[in-house]
Design an enzyme around this catalytic site. Sequence first.
Site, PDB file in Angstrom:
ATOM      1  N   THR A 150      44.148  -0.724 -69.389  1.00  0.00           N
ATOM      2  CA  THR A 150      43.213  -0.458 -70.480  1.00  0.00           C
ATOM      3  C   THR A 150      43.268  -1.491 -71.606  1.00  0.00           C
ATOM      4  OG1 THR A 150      43.386   1.895 -69.965  1.00  0.00           O
ATOM      5  CG2 THR A 150      42.364   1.305 -72.062  1.00  0.00           C
ATOM      6  N   ILE A 204      28.294 -10.442 -56.458  1.00  0.00           N
ATOM      7  CA  ILE A 204      27.737  -9.197 -56.990  1.00  0.00           C
ATOM      8  C   ILE A 204      28.464  -7.974 -56.444  1.00  0.00           C
ATOM      9  CG2 ILE A 204      25.970  -8.655 -55.255  1.00  0.00           C
ATOM     10  CD1 ILE A 204      25.480  -8.690 -59.099  1.00  0.00           C
ATOM     11  N   ARG A 205      29.291  -8.153 -55.417  1.00  0.00           N
ATOM     12  CA  ARG A 205      30.081  -7.030 -54.908  1.00  0.00           C
ATOM     13  C   ARG A 205      31.082  -6.549 -55.948  1.00  0.00           C
ATOM     14  NH1 ARG A 205      30.073  -6.181 -49.453  1.00  0.00           N
ATOM     15  NH2 ARG A 205      32.260  -5.528 -49.447  1.00  0.00           N
ATOM     16  N   ARG A 265      31.228  -4.987 -58.914  1.00  0.00           N
ATOM     17  CA  ARG A 265      30.181  -4.210 -59.589  1.00  0.00           C
ATOM     18  C   ARG A 265      30.514  -3.853 -61.037  1.00  0.00           C
ATOM     19  NH1 ARG A 265      30.960  -2.304 -54.525  1.00  0.00           N
ATOM     20  NH2 ARG A 265      32.211  -0.545 -55.229  1.00  0.00           N
ATOM     21  N   ARG A 278      10.410 -13.333 -59.431  1.00  0.00           N
ATOM     22  CA  ARG A 278       9.120 -12.631 -59.517  1.00  0.00           C
ATOM     23  C   ARG A 278       8.276 -13.227 -60.637  1.00  0.00           C
ATOM     24  NH1 ARG A 278       9.194  -6.406 -60.150  1.00  0.00           N
ATOM     25  NH2 ARG A 278       7.027  -6.732 -59.528  1.00  0.00           N
ATOM     26  N   ASP A 306      34.755  -7.389 -68.745  1.00  0.00           N
ATOM     27  CA  ASP A 306      35.974  -7.371 -69.552  1.00  0.00           C
ATOM     28  C   ASP A 306      37.092  -8.089 -68.808  1.00  0.00           C
ATOM     29  OD1 ASP A 306      37.688  -5.385 -68.023  1.00  0.00           O
ATOM     30  OD2 ASP A 306      36.005  -4.076 -68.497  1.00  0.00           O
ATOM     31  N   HIS A 319      40.655  -8.961 -61.876  1.00  0.00           N
ATOM     32  CA  HIS A 319      40.513  -8.460 -60.502  1.00  0.00           C
ATOM     33  C   HIS A 319      39.641  -9.419 -59.683  1.00  0.00           C
ATOM     34  CE1 HIS A 319      40.251  -5.679 -57.171  1.00  0.00           C
ATOM     35  NE2 HIS A 319      38.923  -5.724 -57.230  1.00  0.00           N
ATOM     36  N   ARG A 321      39.088 -13.925 -55.718  1.00  0.00           N
ATOM     37  CA  ARG A 321      38.247 -15.087 -55.455  1.00  0.00           C
ATOM     38  C   ARG A 321      38.926 -16.426 -55.734  1.00  0.00           C
ATOM     39  NH1 ARG A 321      34.882 -12.739 -51.990  1.00  0.00           N
ATOM     40  NH2 ARG A 321      33.834 -10.936 -52.889  1.00  0.00           N
TER      41      ARG A 321
END
Length: 302
Positions: free
Chosen positions: A89, A111-112, A114, A124, A212, A218, A223
């Site tokens: 925390t 993007i995994r 999340r 678009r 954060d 993580h 990665r």
Amino acid sequence: MPLTPEQRAEIEDARAETRQTLRATSDGMESHLYRAHEVLDHGLVRVIDYMGDDSAIVQAARVSYGRGTKAVQNDEGLIRYLMRHWHSTPFEMCEIKLHVKLPVFVARQWIRHRTANVNEYSARYSILDREFYIPAPEHLAAQSVQNNQGRGETLEGEEAARVLDWLREDAGRAYDHYEAMLSQDGQQGLARELARMNLPANIYTQWYWKTDLQNLFHFLRLRADPHAQYEIRVYAEAICRIVADWVPAAYRAFEDYRLGGASLSAKALDCVRRMGRGEEVTQETSGMSKGEWREFMAVMEG
């Protein structure tokens, strides 16, 4: 190159504009703010904004009213204790917002993760640039025979040249058709949201990515690992260098306990104890599968 002269001028203008603030700042992060760190052939990572520093972690852990109530070495000791015992925390008190330019197939891996706020460039509403990731020859590799999601030996000679030619030709042809479908020269022109479906996964996209520090750690643990795919690992390594300047004490603890550390199962820990007593332990007597034993020995042998 990732940036045009005009874009570089915009960045320098942003860096030249300063504002007075009472909030905590990090000298190391201030040196990175807005600057573009180039990645791959057209990619980049830029810090757009951040909140907090090492003292924010300590402040949250102690729920103090100032920037810290103990000496600096005690603050770092506390940060290491928090990292060591997985108290997450306090690390969530620091946040970072990045501008990232990356190939679409890398973005789909990214993007995994999340636990972030993401806003991506919209094809678009806008037309994507003719920029594609083409690997350097040394990063063209065959499929690994041991790992279904990894690479094996580097491709060489005619095969490597043929693959590179195909990558360039296919990307260029797809973009030519994309432009032709959008064109209103003598035709209505296909809607951008439909024309984009023809673009290859190695075209570059861009996004703002805010997270954060706990969730960033993580991301980096997975990665920036040597086993991660090269194309996302180089982004993680660039971010590691930024984070090391932003929160140096927290990053040192992360590097020690997460990047450079290892997690052992109860069976693996039992094997370590038995080995420490001089007992000869094999895969057959370890209670581990062949895969577990292989990974365990990789840790033990360094």
